[in-house]
Design a protein around this motif. Structure first.
Motif, short mmCIF file in Angstrom:
data_model
loop_
_atom_site.label_atom_id
_atom_site.label_comp_id
_atom_site.label_asym_id
_atom_site.label_seq_id
_atom_site.Cartn_x
_atom_site.Cartn_y
_atom_site.Cartn_z
N ASN A 1 -37.77 2.95 66.14
CA ASN A 1 -37.56 2.59 64.74
C ASN A 1 -37.13 3.79 63.90
O ASN A 1 -36.35 3.66 62.95
N TYR B 1 -33.60 4.16 64.42
CA TYR B 1 -32.95 3.13 63.58
C TYR B 1 -32.80 3.65 62.15
O TYR B 1 -31.72 3.52 61.55
N ALA C 1 -30.08 6.22 61.95
CA ALA C 1 -28.76 5.56 61.99
C ALA C 1 -28.41 4.97 60.63
O ALA C 1 -27.25 5.00 60.20
N ILE C 2 -29.41 4.45 59.94
CA ILE C 2 -29.20 3.88 58.60
C ILE C 2 -28.75 4.95 57.63
O ILE C 2 -27.79 4.78 56.88
N ASN D 1 -25.14 6.39 58.50
CA ASN D 1 -24.08 5.41 58.80
C ASN D 1 -23.78 5.33 60.29
O ASN D 1 -22.62 5.22 60.71
N ASP E 1 -24.93 3.70 64.30
CA ASP E 1 -24.93 2.38 64.91
C ASP E 1 -26.30 1.72 64.72
O ASP E 1 -27.16 1.75 65.60
N THR E 2 -26.50 1.10 63.56
CA THR E 2 -27.79 0.48 63.26
C THR E 2 -28.07 -0.73 64.15
O THR E 2 -29.22 -0.98 64.53
N LYS E 3 -27.03 -1.48 64.49
CA LYS E 3 -27.23 -2.68 65.32
C LYS E 3 -27.79 -2.33 66.69
O LYS E 3 -28.60 -3.07 67.25
N ASP F 1 -31.57 -1.57 66.26
CA ASP F 1 -32.27 -2.81 65.90
C ASP F 1 -32.42 -3.68 67.14
O ASP F 1 -33.48 -4.25 67.41
N GLN G 1 -27.46 -0.39 52.51
CA GLN G 1 -28.52 0.51 52.94
C GLN G 1 -29.89 0.04 52.49
O GLN G 1 -30.88 0.14 53.24
N LEU H 1 -31.10 -2.60 54.83
CA LEU H 1 -31.41 -2.01 56.13
C LEU H 1 -32.73 -1.25 56.11
O LEU H 1 -33.50 -1.30 57.07
N TYR I 1 -36.08 -1.79 58.33
CA TYR I 1 -36.82 -0.70 58.99
C TYR I 1 -38.32 -0.79 58.66
O TYR I 1 -39.18 -0.67 59.55
#
Length: 230
Positions: free
Chosen positions: A128, A131, A134-135, A138, A140-142, A145, A183, A186, A190
């Protein structure tokens, strides 16, 4: 720093793939341990773990809690081909697919808590945090997740349930949903991940499932908008 870490994970993933090919490993063959990989590749345990989780998510490796790492059984390939053909021929109702994924996620929480499955809380926290990074960068948040949710399902210690969820995920992957989140949303996601982990740690099934329900709301809202515009 985050970009370097992600690149290192990708390098480790490729090295593991090459090792499997070079040694002609087959489904159900036992693979190297985390410790052996860390020593051979000269990287941190966190990097090795992220690489292993990613390879498990795409069906190359299978991690058995307390039982080692194995080359994944490729028997799901045929099922995935059938689903792909079905999708290309008949399509799928996106809402129904999301509803199935939601049921699977809620079921995973119930299994973990009711079975009192020993959960690697620290590993979930680390995923997490990746994650979150990444948020904020910018990235790779996907990806992170997906790894987080996949790890929850794997933690049920129920191989059949896990295999079924992976089939649904493969089917879901055939559907392109361009859900773009800002953001703020996202970061909320998180925080919900952390809430879910805390609830599992406290054996609070009600709160864990409520948070998971809230977690799915943005995509249901997006689907409703799609339906209204079509």
């Amino acid at each position: 720093m985050v970009i370097q870490k992600t690149s290192l994970v990708n390098i480790v993933i490729e090295k593991i793939k090459n090792y499997i090919l070079e040694n002609k490993l087959k489904p159900n063959d036992k693979f190297l341990t985390e410790k052996e990989l860390t020593e051979q590749l000269k990287v941190s345990r966190t990097v090795v773990r992220e690489a292993l989780i990613s390879l498990q998510a795409v069906g190359i490796l299978k991690i058995k809690p307390g039982g080692g790492i194995y080359i994944a059984d490729t028997k799901l390939g045929t099922i995935n081909s059938i689903l792909k053909h079905h999708y290309e021929t008949h399509g799928v109702k996106i809402r129904e697919l999301i509803e199935i994924r939601k049921i699977i996620e809620l079921g995973a929480l119930r299994l973990i808590i009711e079975k009192q499955v020993p959960l690697d809380i620290q590993q979930l926290r680390e995923i997490n945090e990746s994650y979150l990074q990444a948020i904020t960068t910018n990235g790779d948040t996907k990806k992170f997740d997906r790894i987080f949710h996949q790890s929850l399902i794997k933690a049920t210690d129920n191989d059949t349930f896990y295999d079924f969820s992976e089939i649904i995920h493969q089917y879901f992957a055939l559907v392109r949903i361009d859900l773009t989140e800002n953001q703020e949303s996202l970061i909320k996601s998180y925080k919900q991940h952390n809430e879910i982990v805390d609830a599992i740690k406290d054996n609070d099934l009600l709160h864990a499932q409520k948070t998971m329900n809230d977690h799915f709301e943005p995509i249901f809202t997006f689907i409703k908008k799609m339906e209204e515009e079509s």
